[in-house]
Design an enzyme around this catalytic site. Structure first.
Site, PDB file in Angstrom:
ATOM      1  N   LYS A   1       0.837  -1.202   0.000  1.00  0.00           N
ATOM      2  CA  LYS A   1       0.000   0.000   0.000  1.00  0.00           C
ATOM      3  C   LYS A   1       0.868   1.247   0.000  1.00  0.00           C
ATOM      4  CE  LYS A   1      -1.895   2.428   3.381  1.00  0.00           C
ATOM      5  NZ  LYS A   1      -1.768   3.813   2.880  1.00  0.00           N
TER       6      LYS A   1
ATOM      7  N   GLU B   1      10.770   0.396   9.842  1.00  0.00           N
ATOM      8  CA  GLU B   1      11.738   1.468   9.590  1.00  0.00           C
ATOM      9  C   GLU B   1      11.033   2.757   9.946  1.00  0.00           C
ATOM     10  OE1 GLU B   1      13.427   4.254   8.600  1.00  0.00           O
ATOM     11  OE2 GLU B   1      13.478   3.870   6.445  1.00  0.00           O
TER      12      GLU B   1
ATOM     13  N   CYS C   1      13.269  10.437   6.779  1.00  0.00           N
ATOM     14  CA  CYS C   1      13.345   9.843   8.117  1.00  0.00           C
ATOM     15  C   CYS C   1      14.746   9.951   8.696  1.00  0.00           C
ATOM     16  CB  CYS C   1      12.893   8.391   8.074  1.00  0.00           C
ATOM     17  SG  CYS C   1      13.729   7.433   6.808  1.00  0.00           S
TER      18      CYS C   1
ATOM     19  N   GLU D   1      10.673  14.408  16.088  1.00  0.00           N
ATOM     20  CA  GLU D   1      10.826  14.412  14.638  1.00  0.00           C
ATOM     21  C   GLU D   1       9.825  15.384  14.025  1.00  0.00           C
ATOM     22  OE1 GLU D   1       9.748  10.821  12.357  1.00  0.00           O
ATOM     23  OE2 GLU D   1      11.595  11.181  11.233  1.00  0.00           O
TER      24      GLU D   1
END
Lengths: 483, 292
Positions: free
Chosen positions: A189, A263, A297, A395
């Site tokens: 997806k 991840e 990331c 983040e």
């Protein structure tokens, strides 16, 4: 030094390749595109203009059932296909990506908002390289990961793969290539804001005659992803995305026999020692945090500068920031494109406000004109940041850099490791012995010495600690897809 | 002839190189498994959540230095452990048999295999990176390599049996690759693991690198799963407790490896190959520019 605001403007240099986009895209299941059982559609837009690009089917529970059973059915013959024959399909995919590279780059830029320079030079070539590299692994698995019984290593089965919007095609390649090389079938997806290149990859997969059902691509948002993850017919889950969603997936998978690789997020340090080549280091900082608008990331979002060169680094960084060209992502001279979505832009703005509210100093270039429509954020950095500040801990996933200083190598390492994440780090020094010692001490899965944001299919990538587990790429990456 | 009444020993925990009792003061009897109500053969401390926390703290304090020491040194220390265990072979065989149900020859082969496994992992400590690390041939002007590091603090939940071989099979990969271990010994027969605890200081395993708890797995899996300073868990445990540990992933993304019900500790290859390191090591990829 020349003030960039006084030099002549660049002439526009738009990428001229035209890309055909259909008005609507169905789900790719069992080798065919089909409308969703839900009969629901959602729009994907160009974040640089807010104009709709196409409408895309939203998969519901029935659709996921169908995709999983199609992958299960295909598994029977795919896992028995001789390894070198599997390889040939992967090589074909790699070739077709190379041949259709410009088209994929333009499509990616339209759907994602990132500059054509990046999609053309990084995303698409790396995606092709990933298929090419893994094609070669198919018939060498037994040397790389010998099975305890000495037989041919086996795949895990049906893999449910959920990928993010920041590198849509590249992440699809990172997920599909190793899975197929190891004899698995997949239900993948793509993110709801960037489905188009994965669907174009589905067309390529059709074109090269990959057996039906080996790769199924279903579109939808978080709910669709959850249905894949929780589906009892899935043997392995591979997820790239936020740590928050990663935790939810781990919780859902507990008590099942599903294998899991994650991840996740990062807050990666980029350490500049006084003995570094400062000009190169400044270029490295730019690439580490402003590449892909910081929506990476492994972005180097915490800059740690040795105190004695702080002023020099900041002066050069400020000059470099002012010279960045922000605007039309299809222009070949553009450095900074659009933020991927309104939601993400709101998140970034919230963090910028928090940064200022908590007492750090916001630096951007107000002279940089922003296009009237679309989602835009000027590259910026914060000085006066304390390790406890929100912008130094969380983040952001945007072009926002938190700058801090250090005095000794020990302090640099302590500050670098002062995070729950551990995805990447940068180390800038002209002394090799120092670089490797600092690299040894930092708890992160990828360390770039005198460079940043380098990727290669042969180099394992993945995190320590709360940046997830498992590796993608290289010999280590195969382990995630072998029984 | 004087009369010798056997001493019913109370075994203690092994934390940070010392042998404390449980802070809770609890002890549990070690009994002959064939007679539930029989007299206690020995007593063992019953570790509490606080003992677990102390052990994790000791492990964390010791881990960095253990990981920084050379593989060659770790190998010599683990080989020394095998030497000392071999010297106590008789004790270990008796200990494996103490709770009954294990024949003398089965106990002997378990102990010999456990010593051999220790020797095998002594050899791994400076060879793992030769086999699963190395240079990555990237397409660019970079020297890029992947090194293998211990994950940090590893909690081990050993199987009920084989009490010695199970405990070591799950602990040795972590020790050899530079992690510090907090091991929970077999609940029904913790004695063999506690003899290993007695061998550890004489082998120069630094204090805190190997910590051994005894007690109830059912009681301690919750605190292990919830502990945010445990980096990985390797557990031979079934059902609800296995799920509890897996839910611990959501706490701090700790790596969890549950040993399957069909595990055969007496087989060699599955336990001594590179796969043994999967949950307890990290791959670190380092890039460096190349050019003049």
């Amino acid at each position: 030094m020349t003030d960039p605001s006084t030099v002549w403007e660049y002439a526009p240099a738009p990428e001229s390749t035209k890309v055909e986009i259909k008005p609507e895209y169905g789900l790719f299941i069992g080798g065919e595109f089909r409308a969703a059982h839900s009969r629901k559609w959602f729009e994907t837009i160009n974040p640089a203009t807010e104009e709709p690009l196409a409408r895309v089917a939203e998969a519901d529970a029935e659709d996921i059932n169908l995709a999983v059973s199609s992958a299960r059915k295909a598994l029977k013959t795919w896992r028995k296909t001789p390894p070198l024959e599997r390889a040939k399909y992967l090589y074909r995919i790699a070739r077709r990506i190379q041949e259709r590279a410009r088209e994929l780059a333009v499509l990616e830029t339209l759907d994602n908002g990132k500059p054509i320079r990046e999609t053309r030079d990084e995303d698409v070539p790396l995606a092709a390289a990933h298929f090419f590299h893994h094609a070669g692994w198919c018939d060498k698995l037994k040397w790389a990961h010998p099975a305890p019984d000495g037989g041919e290593p086996q795949g895990i089965g049906v893999c449910g793969q959920v990928i993010p919007w920041n590198f849509p095609l590249l992440m699809a390649a990172w997920k599909i290539a190793p899975a197929l090389a190891c004899g698995n079938t997949v239900v993948l997806k793509p993110a709801e804001t960037t489905p188009l290149t994965a669907l174009r990859l589905a067309e390529i997969i059709q074109e090269i005659d990959l057996p039906a059902g080996v790769v199924n691509i279903v579109t939808g948002a978080g709910e669709t992803g959850r249905r894949i993850v929780e589906h009892p017919g899935i043997d392995k889950i591979a997820f790239t995305g936020s740590t928050e969603v990663g935790r939810m997936i781990a919780t859902a998978a507990a008590g099942t026999r599903k294998r899991l690789t994650l991840e996740l997020g990062g807050k990666s340090p980029n350490i500049i020692f006084a003995d570094a080549a400062i000009d190169q280091a400044v270029e490295g900082i730019v690439g580490a945090i402003w590449c892909n608008q910081g929506q990476v990331c492994c972005a180097g979002s915490r800059l740690l500068v040795e105190e004695s060169v702080m002023d020099e680094v900041i002066a050069k960084l400020r000059l470099r920031m002012r010279s960045l060209r922000i605007g039309n992502p299809l222009d070949k001279n553009t450095d900074v494109g659009a933020i991927n979505s309104a939601t993400q832009l709101a998140r970034i703005r919230r963090f910028i406000k928090i940064g200022s509210d908590e007492g750090a100093c916001h630096n951007d270039e107000p002279g940089q004109a922003l296009p009237p429509k679309g989602y835009w954020c000027r590259p910026c950095f914060f000085t006066g940041v304390q390790p406890a500040h929100t912008i130094a801990r969380e983040e952001i996933f945007g072009p926002v850099l938190a700058v801090m200083s250090f005095r000794t190598p020990d302090e640099a390492v302590a500050r670098a490791n002062n995070t729950a994440y551990g995805l990447s780090a940068g180390v800038w020094t002209s002394r090799g012995s120092k670089a490797f010692e600092i690299a040894r001490q930092i708890k992160a899965g990828v360390i770039w010495c005198n460079t940043f944001n380098q990727f290669d299919p042969s180099a394992p990538f993945g995190g320590y600690r709360e940046s997830g587990f498992g590796r993608e790429g290289g010999r280590s990456g195969l382990a995630a897809y072998l029984a | 002839m004087s009369q010798h009444t056997p001493i019913t020993k109370t075994w203690k925990l092994f934390i940070g190189g010392a042998y404390p009792r449980s802070e809770s003061g609890r002890v549990m009897p070690v009994r002959d498994s064939r007679h539930d109500s029989g007299a206690a053969l020995a007593y063992a401390a019953q570790a509490s959540r606080k003992d677990l926390r102390d052990a994790v703290e000791a492990a964390r304090a010791a881990q960095d230095r253990w990981a920084s020491s050379s593989g060659y040194l770790r190998g010599q220390i683990l080989y020394r452990l095998a030497e000392i265990m071999d010297g106590r072979r008789g004790d270990l065989i008796d200990a494996v048999r103490v709770t009954g149900g294990v024949t003398k020859s089965a106990a002997r082969s378990e102990v010999e295999m456990a010593i051999d496994r220790t020797v095998s992992f002594a050899g791994w400590s400076d060879k793992l990176e030769c086999v699963i690390g190395g240079r990555n041939p990237v397409a660019g002007p970079f020297h890029c390599f992947s090194q293998i590091e211990g994950v940090g603090v590893v909690a081990v939940v050993a199987p009920e049996s084989p009490s010695l071989l199970g405990f070591l099979s799950l602990s040795l990969p972590a020790l050899a690759s530079g992690s510090a271990v907090v091991g929970l010994a077999s609940g029904s027969n913790p004695v063999p693991a506690l003899i290993v605890a007695e061998c550890a200081p004489s082998s120069d395993i630094p204090p805190g690198v190997l910590n051994i708890l005894t007690g109830s797995a059912e009681e301690l899996v919750g605190p292990i799963a919830a502990h945010r300073d445990i980096d990985a868990v390797v557990a031979d445990i079934k059902g609800a407790s296995a799920k509890t540990l897996q839910l611990g992933v959501a706490e701090n993304l700790k790596r969890v490896r549950i040993i399957g019900a069909d595990a055969d500790y007496l087989a060699t290859d599955p336990w001594t190959g590179p796969r043994a390191f999967a949950a307890v090591t990290e791959v670190k990829t380092v890039w460096h520019t190349v050019g003049v």
